[in-house]
Design a protein around this motif. Structure first.
Motif, short mmCIF file in Angstrom:
data_model
loop_
_atom_site.label_atom_id
_atom_site.label_comp_id
_atom_site.label_asym_id
_atom_site.label_seq_id
_atom_site.Cartn_x
_atom_site.Cartn_y
_atom_site.Cartn_z
N ARG A 196 35.88 3.98 -14.55
CA ARG A 196 36.75 3.61 -15.67
C ARG A 196 36.43 2.20 -16.18
NH1 ARG A 196 42.19 5.51 -12.54
NH2 ARG A 196 42.08 7.73 -12.96
N THR A 239 33.68 0.56 -15.64
CA THR A 239 32.29 0.51 -16.10
C THR A 239 32.19 0.97 -17.56
OG1 THR A 239 31.53 0.95 -13.85
CG2 THR A 239 29.92 1.26 -15.60
N ILE A 240 32.92 2.01 -17.89
CA ILE A 240 32.91 2.49 -19.28
C ILE A 240 33.46 1.41 -20.21
CG2 ILE A 240 33.96 4.16 -20.87
CD1 ILE A 240 33.79 6.22 -18.55
N ALA A 241 34.59 0.80 -19.78
CA ALA A 241 35.21 -0.24 -20.62
C ALA A 241 34.25 -1.41 -20.82
CB ALA A 241 36.50 -0.71 -19.97
N GLU A 287 30.93 -1.38 -20.53
CA GLU A 287 29.76 -0.99 -21.31
C GLU A 287 30.08 -0.95 -22.81
OE1 GLU A 287 26.83 -1.01 -20.51
OE2 GLU A 287 25.92 -0.11 -22.28
N ASN A 288 31.26 -0.45 -23.14
CA ASN A 288 31.67 -0.44 -24.55
C ASN A 288 31.81 -1.86 -25.09
OD1 ASN A 288 31.74 2.30 -24.68
ND2 ASN A 288 33.92 2.47 -24.22
N TYR A 289 32.10 -2.79 -24.19
CA TYR A 289 32.39 -4.17 -24.58
C TYR A 289 31.12 -5.01 -24.73
CZ TYR A 289 35.18 -8.55 -24.28
OH TYR A 289 35.77 -9.75 -24.50
N HIS A 337 27.68 -3.76 -23.83
CA HIS A 337 26.44 -2.99 -24.00
C HIS A 337 25.32 -3.55 -23.11
CE1 HIS A 337 28.62 -1.27 -27.29
NE2 HIS A 337 28.76 -2.46 -27.85
N ILE A 349 27.46 5.02 -17.74
CA ILE A 349 28.87 5.40 -17.89
C ILE A 349 29.17 6.73 -17.21
CG2 ILE A 349 29.28 4.03 -19.97
CD1 ILE A 349 28.82 6.56 -21.59
N ALA A 359 37.60 -6.69 -21.05
CA ALA A 359 37.18 -5.41 -21.61
C ALA A 359 38.32 -4.39 -21.63
CB ALA A 359 36.00 -4.86 -20.81
N GLN A 373 40.74 -2.95 -24.64
CA GLN A 373 40.51 -1.79 -25.51
C GLN A 373 41.40 -0.61 -25.11
OE1 GLN A 373 36.22 -0.75 -25.07
NE2 GLN A 373 36.29 -2.44 -23.64
N ILE A 374 41.86 -0.63 -23.87
CA ILE A 374 42.55 0.56 -23.35
C ILE A 374 44.07 0.40 -23.42
CG2 ILE A 374 42.78 2.04 -21.32
CD1 ILE A 374 39.95 0.83 -20.54
#
Lengths: 307, 495
Positions: free
Chosen positions: B272, B274-276, B278-280, B282, B287, B345, B348-349
């Motif tokens: 979870r 890691t995805i946040a 990576e979106n932040y 790059h 992911i 990050a 975003q969630i």
């Protein structure tokens, strides 16, 4: 060496031996018995629990009775490929912590004050008290183990301790050059375990992966004529604590006598004569005195000693 | 009474002067502005820190620039029977800087000069308001750095690091802040100025320097700090290992240490976070992995290569689906940027998060992590895990929207269960955030009454009247003098 008895039982027995009244001191290996003053006459002597209580090499921690000899501790650690910061000078773990003096290779081995993660000690009231915690990282509450290491047992009598351990290096090598400049030697190396200087000659302790020790040995050859030796030189009897800058100019320090060996980059100095008394910070002394008064109001723990 | 206090403080801290510097001039300038602020807006700003805790009430806020000025403030506070609270950047996550009892807030952000870099003694003398990353950037061209690197290092101060005995990813090999503080000048709560520790390795007397580090502002105020310089390593390898299960990543960490390797850092992030991240940023984080392990080894070229290869092998043996070596300094920096901005990050969630901090034995990491997920599920909360795995230092992030009715209660309940699960696994309350007000109530669950009584004795050795940052660390029942300090507040005056 592993002792199977319940952790609390041996500490409780030690607390009972210490009791709540009367002057009392722990006797270990007596290797530094007069440091800070010998216990006053009539002081009852007790011994701390002995043996390894729990050892988890993968946690890099070991729990031992404070009465365990450093030699026995080192053997247990070596069998698992590890070591710790405590110097082996024939004494006990509790003694090494109470004195707090480092080994000459502290740059590799670490400092004694950083090795004690948790100290279970007996208070002046005869109660078991725990300072610190069992994990390698811990900021839960105040940094009480730091006050205890080097306190010469004047704040509490150490019963059991949890120490941080580290992997032993794959290769250890001592090198010696009859003549060399110590500062360029020290600065040429990434993390030497020790660089010793006696005014003319330099000894270097390298440790780590063999390939790294080889590389650092080669780097030293460019600076002076180094050859491999068994170990460090014999150290003069008196221990000084000076700044690393002063260690570099040890020959010019007044009062150290004819012979000295200085630990470069550290500031330990071994000399023929004792270090002259250093001026004390009076405000710091007041804090220390208040601490002693709060921890041991009747001055029953190691009376006669002052760190 | 209050006017008198303000007048005295203003006399002690005349309006801003522009100071010179031996090495570095402080940043920014607000010449002519008062350095004693009593307006409600300024005080409201300093009511809180980076934690979720509210309830602080700041008294006058002072911005000293010298130790003598700090000393003057402390003496004025004593004369008026007022508590003091030192403050750095306010990035603490345990409520340690929250002003309780309308104390005089001593903000040290203007004391931000690097005073001296002494490479012979391998030490830098700095003022407490110097920012952690600024110091390491300043030292880097000289071949050195300051090893503790908390995730907040872009804004947190060395004084705050000292007060919290802060950690950071690279403390695995180098040790936490305590190891890197050689000496410090301190204004004691009495107003006396004292030097604790020294540049020599074994100063006489008790190690009051060590006892002071991690005091969370309750033992006095550091006004000048000697930090150890750590030599920059010539070789660095950063590995990114991907795993199908979080437990595999945790077990890899244990196995690396068991193999006799102590990397500079070993950090785990679950899917979870890691995805946040990576979106932040790059950074190229995978992911699709259930967890990633960021491992870094430093030193000489040969040994670093051996350790990096071995970590890769151990990872694969424990189920790593991919082992990637950062190919360039840029890639390495980007991976670390991702790790260190993980907490940002998550914005975003959900808008809010509560970051926990406990330590467990490494061998218990997988077991306690499983409990953390179960606890969060049961309380219907989203949890993400990003942590200093090498130290066993867990950082579960409970993510929520504070506007949702009742959610904060669930966050606190889940947090309490996570703390208790860590203690039950043989762990401790905090690895690097400290106790502050956050974990005061849990202190009795790690320590006995006798243990806490002795911690309070240490506190009273420095601060017999418990006027420095009262109401923190030691639970109230074990710290009667704090209650007196808090009661002495002239209620209503500063509210």
């Amino acid at each position: 060496m592993t002792v199977s008895t319940e952790v609390g039982t041996r500490l409780a027995a030690f607390a009972e031996a210490v009791g709540p009244t009367g002057p009392v001191a722990v006797v270990g290996g007596r290797t530094r018995w007069d440091l800070g003053g010998a216990p006053t006459e009539g002081t009852r002597l007790v011994t701390a629990p002995v043996g390894v209580v729990d050892y988890q090499p993968q946690e890099m921690t070991i729990r031992v009775g404070a009465g365990t000899t450093v030699a026995d501790l080192n053997q247990v650690l070596a069998d698992a490929g590890q070591r710790c910061a405590l110097p082996d000078r024939g004494g006990t773990v509790g003694g090494a912590l109470a004195v707090g003096q480092n080994d000459i290779d502290l740059l590799g081995r670490g400092r004694v004050r950083d090795a004690a993660l948790q100290i279970d000690y007996i208070s002046a009231e005869g109660r078991v008290v725990t300072a610190g915690g069992p994990t390698v990282k811990n900021v839960s509450g105040f940094n009480l183990p730091k006050a205890l290491v080097g306190s010469l047992g004047t704040l509490g009598l150490f019963g059991e301790v949890i120490l941080r351990t580290n992997p032993a290096p794959a290769t250890v090598r001592w090198l010696h050059a009859e003549r060399a400049e110590p500062l360029p030697v020290f600065e040429a190396l990434l993390r030497p375990a020790a660089v010793l200087f006696d005014g003319q000659a330099v000894w270097v302790k390298l440790e780590g992966h063999t390939v790294d020790v080889d590389a650092e040995s080669r780097a030293l050859e460019a600076l002076a004529s180094f050859r491999e030796v068994e170990g460090p030189p014999p150290l003069p009897p008196h221990r000084w604590s000076v700044t690393p800058a002063d260690a570099l100019r040890a020959a010019t320090l007044p009062g150290q006598g004819e012979r000295f060996v200085a630990a470069i980059g550290v500031g330990l100095l071994f000399a023929d004569c004792p270090q002259p008394a250093r001026p004390a910070d009076l405000a710091a002394r007041q804090v220390a005195d208040r601490m002693k008064q709060l921890f041991d109001p009747s001055c029953r723990l190691n009376p006669g000693r002052r760190p | 009474m209050t006017d008198e206090l303000e007048d005295e403080l203003r006399r002690a801290l005349p309006a801003t002067q522009v100071r010179g510097s031996r090495i570095r001039r402080r940043r920014g300038s607000d010449a002519g502005r008062s350095r004693v602020r009593t307006d409600s807006a300024e005080r409201a700003l300093l009511r809180r820190d980076a934690s979720v805790f509210d309830g602080g009430v700041a008294g006058p806020v002072c911005f000293p620039e010298t130790a003598a000025e700090v000393q003057a403030i402390v003496r004025i506070a004593n004369a008026h029977g007022r508590a003091i609270v030192p403050r750095g950047a306010g990035t603490g996550l345990a409520g340690g800087a929250i002003p309780l009892g309308a104390p005089i807030v001593i903000a040290l952000t203007r004391m931000n000069r690097i005073l001296e870099v002494d490479t012979i003694n391998r030490v830098a003398w700095v003022e407490p308001g110097v920012i952690n990353l600024d110091l390491s950037k300043y030292l880097r061209p000289m071949g050195y750095h300051f090893a503790p690197d908390p995730s907040s290092q872009q804004v947190c101060t060395i004084g705050g690091n000292l007060a919290n005995n802060s950690g950071g990813p690279h403390c695995l090999a180098y040790g936490v802040t305590d190891t890197h503080i050689i000496a410090t000048e301190v204004v004691l709560p009495s107003g006396d100025i004292v030097m604790l520790g020294g540049l020599d390795p074994e100063p006489d007397g008790l190690d009051l320097r060590g006892a002071f580090v991690g005091g969370e502002g309750t033992l006095g105020i550091a006004t000048k700090i000697a930090v150890r310089l750590t030599k920059n390593p010539p070789a660095v390898r950063t590995l990114l290992l991907s795993f199908g299960h979080v437990a595999d990543a945790a077990n890899t960490v244990s196995a690396v240490i068991a193999a006799g390797i102590v990397p500079a850092a070993m950090e785990v992030m679950d899917q979870r976070i890691t995805i946040a991240v990576e979106n932040y940023v790059h950074a190229g984080y995978p992911i699709d992995a259930a967890a990633v392990l960021l491992a870094e080894v430093e030193g000489l070229e040969g040994g670093v290569q051996i350790d990096a290869d071995r970590i890769g092998e151990i990872g694969r043996a424990h189920g790593a689906t991919d082992v990637r070596l950062a190919a360039s300094d840029r890639e390495r920096a980007l991976l670390w940027k991702g790790r260190k901005t993980a907490f940002g990050a998550i914005a975003q969630i959900k808008p809010d998060y509560y970051l926990h901090d406990t330590v467990v034995p490494r061998a218990k990491l997988a077991e306690v992590l499983a409990q953390v997920y179960e606890i969060a599920d049961r309380h219907e909360l989203l949890v993400m895990n990003v942590f200093h795995a090498g130290d066993g230092n867990l950082h579960p992030l409970l993510i929520f929207d504070g506007r949702e009715p009742g959610v904060l209660d669930r966050v606190h309940e889940a947090g309490a269960e996570i703390v208790r699960a860590s203690l039950a696994a043989g762990g401790v309350l905090s690895g690097e955030h400290g106790i502050g007000v956050e974990k005061q109530a849990y202190m009795s669950e790690q320590f006995s009454d006798d243990d806490l009584d002795h911690q309070n004795r240490l506190r009273q050795s420095f601060d017999p009247h418990c006027r420095s940052n009262p109401g923190k660390v030691i639970p109230m029942g074990h710290s009667c003098a704090d209650i007196q300090a808090l009661r002495r507040v002239p209620t209503g005056v500063w509210g």
